[in-house]
Design an enzyme around this catalytic site. Sequence first.
Site, mmCIF file in Angstrom:
data_model
loop_
_atom_site.group_PDB
_atom_site.id
_atom_site.type_symbol
_atom_site.label_atom_id
_atom_site.label_comp_id
_atom_site.label_asym_id
_atom_site.label_seq_id
_atom_site.Cartn_x
_atom_site.Cartn_y
_atom_site.Cartn_z
ATOM 1 C CD GLU A 62 23.074 0.700 -0.606
ATOM 2 O OE1 GLU A 62 23.460 0.671 -1.787
ATOM 3 O OE2 GLU A 62 21.902 0.981 -0.276
ATOM 4 C CD GLU A 82 19.904 -3.508 -2.150
ATOM 5 O OE1 GLU A 82 19.867 -2.560 -1.359
ATOM 6 O OE2 GLU A 82 20.693 -4.463 -1.997
#
Length: 188
Positions: A62, A82
């Site tokens: 990210e 995730e």
Amino acid sequence: CRGIILVGSGDNFSFGASVEEHTASRVGQMLPQFHLLIEKVLACSIPVMAKVSGNCLGGGFELALACHFVFADKSAKFAVPEIKLGVFPPPACALLSSKIGEGIANEMIITGGTKSAEDLYHAGLVNHLCEDAAAIDEKLAPFIEKQINRTSASSLRFATRAARLVVVKRYRNNIKDLESLYLNDLMS
């Protein structure tokens, strides 16, 4: 200063946050701070470049996603795994589809699947694909010299801010809802 270069330590860019950081007792502090970091990179008035080798996972991915330019070698592997920890990646949900399209973004976010540097070069996320880590430096230095340093410092700052104006607004408009979904619904 005309640019910032983010580099991982060792053979990998980043493995992301540790599993322990995703506990209910810690995530309430960690997540908002991380989202603010992503916003600061997005809104930076000078180009931020990521040099990616090896694994670029989770929050590290990210962070690279927020950069203006990504230089990666063919060893680089990108993922937001995730989902495999029972959570989801809010900044990737806010940013990834605008960089690589909804189909690939959905696949990465919903399955936690890994993409190669070559895959993401063709999808438009990786700006410069290099053979190995040494080749990144060989490509990055001339890029900075010819494309960044030869511009007016003032114009560079305005162009960098202007290029990201819509992205920053979209991120700010969506990250709080994604953060709330994560902290208030998922973590409960």
